[in-house]
Design an enzyme around this catalytic site. Structure first.
Site, PDB file in Angstrom:
ATOM      1  N   ARG A  43       0.908  -1.203  -0.020  1.00 21.00           N
ATOM      2  CA  ARG A  43       0.022   0.055  -0.031  1.00 21.00           C
ATOM      3  C   ARG A  43       0.864   1.417  -0.083  1.00 21.00           C
ATOM      4  O   ARG A  43       0.597   2.098  -0.969  1.00 21.00           O
ATOM      5  CB  ARG A  43      -0.824  -0.111   1.244  1.00 21.00           C
ATOM      6  N   HIS A  89      -7.830  -4.545  -7.480  1.00 22.68           N
ATOM      7  CA  HIS A  89      -7.505  -3.710  -6.051  1.00 22.68           C
ATOM      8  C   HIS A  89      -8.532  -3.899  -5.136  1.00 22.68           C
ATOM      9  O   HIS A  89      -9.651  -3.223  -5.214  1.00 22.68           O
ATOM     10  CB  HIS A  89      -7.194  -2.213  -6.545  1.00 22.68           C
ATOM     11  N   TYR A 132     -18.427  12.720 -12.772  1.00 25.92           N
ATOM     12  CA  TYR A 132     -18.331  13.719 -13.493  1.00 25.92           C
ATOM     13  C   TYR A 132     -16.909  14.062 -14.337  1.00 25.92           C
ATOM     14  O   TYR A 132     -16.964  15.045 -14.980  1.00 25.92           O
ATOM     15  CB  TYR A 132     -18.538  15.093 -12.550  1.00 25.92           C
TER      16      TYR A 132
END
Length: 827
Positions: A43, A89, A132
């Protein structure tokens, strides 16, 4: 009484239970170590080879697998996030989208890896929702993922063992050094600065050619970080420490300069901020500092940033404060100067290590050599396999009739394959390929193509074998590919590197035991001179006042002419005399300081009088005078021939404007100047008559007085010039007269000009008509301009550009010489 649950077992036999005793401390230690390893490896820390954390690597790999190349259309970011989360993931969509956004931010990444479309946020605001925004791979990511289908890196299973993913990307771009990285793991963290791609590649190429190169050798190519936001790095000692040990720190400073933000006020314009600092944060810190009285001299802060001009923060400086000192104060107290701590921790062979610049370059170079070697081996095997098939096909085409006969006489395909292998001595793949052959490949043209392909494959195979057999050739290929990447994606350096801050920057406090020495923010009250140009510009000198008049030097300068100057101090006041008979108070601090130059100052950087004081229509400034109590008296002359001397001490202390002469209707002041009793007053009328007389003939009067007769004028005539001839330099004075047509405004016609020595004109008594100073040519009926003063004289046009005057002549009443351009003023 409690009842037994109906779900309880009906038997009295004991449960078959198995209890295992464990040591809680050992279990906690084992679990924590597993968690820490997972955070470190999966990570928080980047791989030193491709500079990517697992989430970034999975995003780029999945986008490449989806075909989101730079030449394809953008797709919704939510689609990319969904693909990455569902296949590779096993974490939340927010974490994946945040990582995707950072890859697209040009203020976070020196070389963005994702081409984002939409609102991907700023340093002060977050991005829009993934539904968006749209994304696709940026061109550098193509180089990062190129060759994944050629066995250049190892693939590992995904989280559910249904798919595979690359353990590292081929990374033709030195991403870890170019884009840097930051992350917090368990017990360790990383914070790496971005660098310039061209510089890093040059250092890597040098390392390929000279594997034993030292840190000093590679630092000739990589002198320091190159931050996405530009700015300046102040002090390179910390950078050298980080390059040597992997740990260090340096200071980043905004790029700022002092400009005239308004006609009356200077300001600090910031165009680049330190890495990771947003404009809103800077504005907030400045506002808090002003409110807490920790920052002085700032009146306002404006954010004028736009897409056309980029970042532009304007910090307005109060009048009376030195902008350079205010800027140094802002550097010390706001994020305009920030620190960056380097901690180069990355994974090398799965283990976290702290790496210096040389080690980081070695890891990337070794990775690229391994990638190119594996790619060459893969391509060699593929080309050898293809060559084997092409050779078999060529054999079949030569004896195509017999091949067809063998196939037709066979019972089935396996039998045909066996007979082809035995008759034509073919291998199993060759025989299978011939059986799959289409009839259209049997043309003569196809045979030519196959022979051409055969020779091309043989050439490529020989080249690949040479690369794999020769380590020097392999390194040369790697170096050439690095050079191509730098030339394709490289950009000029943005960050300026400074060994020291310079200026007045003081060291910061250390543990509260020392403080930075105070810097004087206010402009010192030093001697200066206030200047007024012939075209109505005001300024002040930046150095100390000189005993020599500035007007003499100013006339020799290439821009504008000097109408007057007065010695004063930077924190004092001066007065402006106007054509309406008013005297207006002006603060010297409001005048722009002219930069020091060799020779006379240029008034092109001055400020128009109308920007400092309110003038009525048709009113203009004639002179700049001192308001000190010991200043000499002020002489004024009007268009109707009136003269007056005003006492120096008659200055109201609490007013900014007052009348210095009571003018009759239709009259106006045409000249004003300080005068002593030993000086002479000079009038020049429109009929070319010049009169001068002793100033002692005019007694000083109060402000309310209307003056007395100065020169006798003919019908319809008026005064075009009034001034003072200094006793100390009277033999250096010059008379300039410019004749033209009556009714023409000054500067609208060329006319003729004449220059004569002042000593040629005899003096007369006050109130007389004077002597003739100019003979008019045909078409001329009066003087439009005149000037008397210490020569040489200088004429200028309406914009301050010089206009050449004729040579001086001794003919007092002679005609003038034609002018090459209109004259607007003389000084």
């Amino acid at each position: 009484m409690a009842r037994k649950s109906s779900s309880a077992p009906a038997t009295d036999e004991p449960f078959d239970e198995k209890i295992v005793d464990i040591d809680v401390a050992a279990e906690m230690e084992t679990s924590f170590l597993e968690y820490a390893y997972s955070v470190i490896y999966s990570r928080a820390l980047p791989d030193a080879r491709d500079g990517l954390k697992p989430v970034h690597r999975r995003i780029l790999y999945m986008m490449a697998d989806m075909g989101l190349r730079p030449d394809r259309a953008h797709v919704k970011s939510s689609r990319v996030v969904g693909e990455v989360m569902g296949k590779l993931h096993p974490h939340g969509d927010t974490a994946i989208y945040d990582a995707l956004v950072r890859l697209a931010q040009d203020f976070s990444m020196r070389l963005p890896l994702v081409d984002g479309h939409g609102n991907f946020g700023s340093l002060d605001d977050g991005p829009a929702a993934p539904r968006y925004t749209e994304a696709r791979l940026a061109p550098p990511s193509v180089a990062m993922t190129a060759g994944l289908d050629e066995d250049v890196v190892d693939f590992v299973p995904n989280y559910d063992n249904k798919l595979t993913q690359p353990s590292v990307l081929p990374s033709a771009v030195p991403n870890l050094l170019v884009n840097g990285s930051s992350g917090i793991a368990v017990g360790m963290a990383t914070n790496m600065a971005p660098h310039n791609l061209v510089e890093v590649v040059a250092a890597a190429q040098h390392l390929i050619e000279h594997p034993e190169a030292t840190l000093d050798d590679v630092m000739r190519f990589v002198p320091g970080p190159d931050l996405p936001s530009g700015g300046k790095i102040v002090g390179l000692d910390g950078v050298r420490d980080a390059y040597r040990t992997g740990r260090g720190s340096f200071r980043t400073r905004a790029t700022a300069r002092v400009e005239n933000v308004t006609s009356r006020r200077k300001g600090i314009v910031v165009t680049e901020l330190p890495y990771g600092v947003g404009p809103e944060k800077v504005i907030e810190k400045i506002a808090d500092g002003v409110k807490a009285k920790k920052i002085q001299g700032v009146s306002n802060v404006q954010d004028l940033t736009d897409r056309s001009h980029g970042l532009r923060l304007v910090v307005e400086v109060k009048t009376g404060f030195d902008p350079d000192a205010v800027l140094e104060q802002l550097y010390r107290t706001t994020p305009l100067e920030d620190s960056f701590g380097i901690n180069n921790v990355a994974l090398v062979e799965g283990q976290p290590r702290t790496l210096g610049l040389l080690e980081l370059l070695h890891v990337w170079v070794a990775h690229r050599i391994d990638v190119v070697r594996r790619r060459s081996s893969f391509r060699l095997a593929k080309r050898q396999e293809r060559l084997h098939l092409v050779e078999g096909l060529l054999l079949a085409i030569v004896d195509i009739d017999e091949v067809i006969q063998v196939i037709r006489s066979s019972d089935d395909a396996p039998a045909a394959r066996e007979r082809l292998m035995s008759v034509f001595d073919l291998s199993d793949p060759q025989a299978t390929y011939i059986l799959d052959l289409q009839l259209r490949r049997l043309t003569k043209f196809s045979r030519i193509e196959l022979e051409k392909e055969q020779s091309e494959l043989e050439r490529e195979i020989a080249e690949l074998q040479e690369i794999l057999a020769d380590e020097a050739r392999l390194r040369a290929v790697v170096s050439a590919e690095m050079r191509e990447v730098a030339s394709t994606f490289g950009t000029p350096r943005r960050t300026v590197l400074l060994d020291s801050a310079g200026g007045a920057t003081a060291p910061a406090a250390t543990n509260g035991r020392s403080k930075a020495p105070a810097i004087s923010l206010e402009i010192a009250d030093s001697p200066t001179r206030a200047l007024l140009s012939a075209t109505g510009l005001l300024a002040r000198t930046s150095g100390e006042a000189s005993d020599a008049p500035v007007e003499r030097a100013g006339r020799r300068h290439a821009h504008d002419a000097m109408r007057g100057d007065v010695p004063t101090s930077t924190r004092g006041d001066v007065g402006l005399v106007t054509t309406a008979g008013r005297l207006l108070r002006v603060s010297v601090l409001d005048l722009p300081a002219l930069p020091p130059v060799d020779g006379p100052p240029s008034l092109s950087g001055g400020i128009p009088v109308s920007e400092l004081v309110a003038l009525a229509q048709g009113e203009s400034a004639l002179a700049v005078v001192s308001l000190e109590d010991d200043a000499p008296t002020l002489a004024l002359g009007t268009a109707n021939g009136v003269v007056k001397r005003v006492t120096a001490g008659d200055v109201p202390a609490n007013r900014d404007e007052w009348e210095v002469i009571a003018l009759k209707d239709g009259d106006r002041v045409v000249g004003a100047s300080p005068v002593g009793d030993e000086d002479e007053l000079v009038f020049v009328a429109s009929d070319a008559s010049l009169l001068h007389f002793d100033a002692s003939a005019v007694r000083p009067q109060g402000r309310a007085a209307a003056g007395m007769a100065g020169i006798r004028l003919g019908a319809g005539e008026q005064v075009v010039f009034f001034g003072v001839a200094r006793a100390a330099t009277r033999d250096l004075h010059t008379v300039v007269t410019v004749a033209g047509t009556s009714g023409a405004l000054p500067g609208t016609g060329g006319g003729s000009a004449k220059v004569t020595p002042y000593e040629l004109y005899p003096g007369k008594g006050r109130g007389t008509g004077g002597v003739r100073a100019h003979r008019f040519l045909k078409g001329e009926d009066g003087l439009v301009l005149a000037w008397v003063g210490e020569g040489p004289a200088r004429a200028v046009g309406g914009a301050g550009q010089p206009v050449e005057l004729p040579e001086s002549t001794d003919r007092r009443d002679g005609s003038g010489q034609p002018l090459g351009a209109p004259v607007a003023a003389i000084g």
